[in-house]
Design an enzyme around this catalytic site. Structure first.
Site, short mmCIF file in Angstrom:
data_model
loop_
_atom_site.label_atom_id
_atom_site.label_comp_id
_atom_site.label_asym_id
_atom_site.label_seq_id
_atom_site.Cartn_x
_atom_site.Cartn_y
_atom_site.Cartn_z
N GLU A 1 2.59 3.00 38.84
CA GLU A 1 2.29 3.04 40.26
C GLU A 1 1.17 4.03 40.47
OE1 GLU A 1 5.99 3.83 42.34
OE2 GLU A 1 6.98 2.52 40.90
N ASP B 1 6.09 12.51 51.39
CA ASP B 1 5.93 13.22 50.12
C ASP B 1 6.20 14.71 50.22
OD1 ASP B 1 5.09 11.26 48.11
OD2 ASP B 1 3.51 10.84 49.57
#
Lengths: 394, 257
Positions: free
Chosen positions: B47, B58
């Site tokens: 990814e 995140d």
């Protein structure tokens, strides 16, 4: 259904929606399913209105500013949100959302803040209700806005520095969203403006709409007609403006003027004039207009006013702009500072620098003489005294 | 069938390992070199994150790598340019992962086309709403052979998981917990109950577990319940070392001895 209000899918025209990762979906979905039912309930409305009256001090006065009116050759009214408890319109929304959080059974409250006004308003209602409160604030803003940090702490809130990115409001919002992702069950996020994923923009606008609801009533009492010719308000994310515009949206005779911060000049590279410099995109969960690079990276805005330096505007504003229902003007730091001083000298009212942007727009408008102009005086200038002192060398 | 579909269809008893890293970090041109090194080290699919200025899902490690990557000059245009010759060097299935705004500015249809041109197999855009994918973008993904990967958290309702299963064409990305990236996972009884609950739903798509997978132990325990697992922050942290290239085989080795 008004064409300017949110539709059943959570959009204002093509703006709005809920662009959120799956981790936030259950929280936002819970709100979306329940907010209207909760806030339209008679008991909720009674409690909300009672607190606005007894605690916030509403209705806020609609003050006919005589000397300001003489200067501009028309009739100017100031909607005195600066006289609310905690000194700005922000508390209208936090009162509404804290009651909502109670109905949803939430035990912990988080918020983002830029200048600290929304943080203070959130810490205040958390103290009032005895709920745990965490406020995210950019590390740079914490340094710049020490008195508001002290207020929040005194009320028992934990103030957490956002140290990512540019360390200001946008990053504080990111940190609050991250907190919500990590605390999905017991926490309610009180967003401070008409931004964020649906239903926040609509919900916050509804709580702030008390501003225009009162204005109509007060204008009718004072002048015999309930609609002004102009409603003027400053826009960062746009919550005081949305509150000021709300009940006039469907009356095209009321001209709506939203004032953005042009900073050191719209094209100076240091500006927050989103409708001029921005493009359509997604930030903080909704599709709106935002300042960004060609690659879709968000650009950090600038304004002397910490409450207006947000890189986007609420999706409802984006729609009012696109449809032309409201006019979006911009005012520089210098223009705002002088308008703030002018109001102080003519009327004995020190406005927040945010609100001074709306006042500065009066200089640029052409009036017929017998028009009614309402300016939303969204906050008081106590928090800005340092800035004013430095700027004018007092 | 794209490379992702083939990988899961032919995996047998293997525990699939995927690695996430940010394009343009630690240096602008490290993107394809790292992909090649990971393939050599035995990773099953990749990814590649394209950076965004406001990555709300995140934690600090991937925030930092995104900031650095942007600082290094990474954009979607630069990334697709870098990936032009990807398929001469790397055969692994590859997904691009990032936030919706850069994709919107690039143009969603154009983005899907560019993915196909360089040989990307799927896309993970966590803040692209399901309804918008269904109403607007599904044909563009399908015409370009791209799997759109949806996330599932412990709070996702069963009805929604079924709907996601119906829309998915690659695998389902199961979050170990409702969290931002980079929190070390301690596999608890609750978590195992959640993993079993999902396994027992007998979904038509394979499952890969991500967020918080950083050690061999967590990798094994996650893949006891799922087809594969994804390591992100722990690998991105490795990239902060000046000699990360030499350390990649050992790092991957801990998961695939």
């Amino acid at each position: 259904m008004s064409e300017y209000q949110v539709n059943e899918n959570g959009y204002f025209g093509n703006f709005g929606g809920a662009y959120i990762p799956e981790m936030l979906y259950p929280n936002v979905e819970e709100l979306r399913e329940q907010y209207l039912q909760i806030i339209q309930h008679e008991d909720f409305q009674q409690e909300f209105n009672r607190l606005l009256r007894d605690y916030v001090g509403r209705p806020s006065p609609l003050y006919p500013a005589q000397r300001l009116s003489e200067r501009y050759g028309t009739t100017i009214f100031l909607k005195r949100e600066d006289l609310n408890h905690t000194g700005a319109h922000k508390i209208n929304n936090t009162i509404g959302q804290i009651l909502l959080a109670g109905k949803l059974g939430k035990k912990r409250i988080i918020a983002e803040t830029g200048a600290g006004q929304h943080g203070v308003a959130t810490a205040t209602v958390c103290a009032l209700m005895g709920l745990q409160c965490v406020v995210y604030m950019g590390a740079i803003d914490i340094e710049r806005q020490a008195p508001n940090v002290a207020r929040m702490k005194m009320m028992g809130a934990e103030v957490v520095a956002a140290t990512s990115g540019s360390k200001t409001l946008k990053d504080a919002t990111n940190e609050a969203l991250r907190d919500w992702i990590n605390n999905p069950v017991d926490t309610h996020y009180i967003i401070g403006s008409v931004v964020g994923p649906h239903p926040y923009p609509d919900m916050v606008a509804r709580f702030q709409s008390v501003i225009s609801a009162e204005t109509k009533k007060q204008l009718l009492e004072k002048t015999g007609r309930e609609n002004p010719d102009y409603a003027v308000a400053c826009v960062g994310g746009g919550s005081n403006a949305m509150g000021m515009f709300y009940h006039f949206l469907d009356n095209p005779d009321v001209k709506l003027v939203a004032v953005e911060a042009a900073g050191k000049g719209v094209y100076s590279g240091e500006s927050a004039a989103t409708t001029i410099l921005g493009k359509e995109g997604v930030l903080h969960g909704s599709r709106s207009i935002l300042m960004q690079t060609d690659d879709g990276q968000v650009i950090e805005p600038y304004s002397i006013s910490a409450g207006l330096d947000y890189p986007g505007i609420g999706p409802q504003h984006a729609w009012l702009h696109k449809t032309g229902r409201a006019q979006y003007a911009s005012i520089t730091d210098d223009e705002a500072m002088h308008a703030g001083l002018l109001l102080t000298r003519l009327e004995g009212i020190i406005p927040a620098i945010e609100s001074a942007h709306a006042l500065a727009q009066l200089e640029k408008m052409v009036f017929n003489g017998d028009e009614h102009v309402v300016v939303c005086l969204s906050g008081r200038g106590d928090k800005d005294l340092d800035n004013y002192m430095k700027y004018f060398g007092f | 069938m794209n490379r992702i579909n083939k990988l899961f269809a032919n995996k047998g008893d293997r525990r699939i390992l995927s690695i996430y890293y940010t394009a343009g970090y630690p240096t602008l041109n490290s993107t394809v070199d790292i992909a090649e090194a990971l393939e050599k080290a035995g990773v099953d699919f990749l990814e590649i994150g394209f950076p965004y200025s406001d990555p709300v899902a995140d934690g600090p490690i991937i925030q930092h790598s995104s900031e650095e990557a942007l600082h290094n000059g990474m954009t979607l245009h630069v990334l697709f340019e870098q990936l032009k010759h990807l398929r001469k060097r790397v055969a692994l299935p590859i997904l691009l992962m990032g936030y919706v705004n850069p994709v919107l500015q690039y143009g969603v249809e154009r983005f899907c086309k560019s993915c196909k041109e360089v040989g990307v197999d799927g896309v993970i855009v966590p803040d692209l709403p399901m309804y918008e994918y269904e109403d607007l973008y599904r044909p563009a993904f399908e015409e370009n052979g791209l799997s759109n990967i949806f996330l599932v958290t412990p709070q996702t309702s069963e009805a929604r998981i079924r709907k996601i299963d119906g829309l998915s064409t690659g695998f389902i990305y199961l979050l170990s917990s409702s969290a931002t990236t980079g929190k070390n996972l301690a596999v608890s009884e609750n978590m195992e109950a959640y993993f079993s609950r999902i396994r027992d739903m007998e979904l038509q798509n394979p499952i890969a577990i991500g967020f918080g997978i950083s050690t061999r132990d967590t990798f094994i325990r996650a893949t006891d319940y799922a087809d594969g697992a994804i390591v992100g922050s722990a690998f991105v942290q490795l990239l902060a070392n000046p000699d990360y290239k030499e350390k990649i085989p050992e790092f991957i080795g801990q998961f695939k001895p």
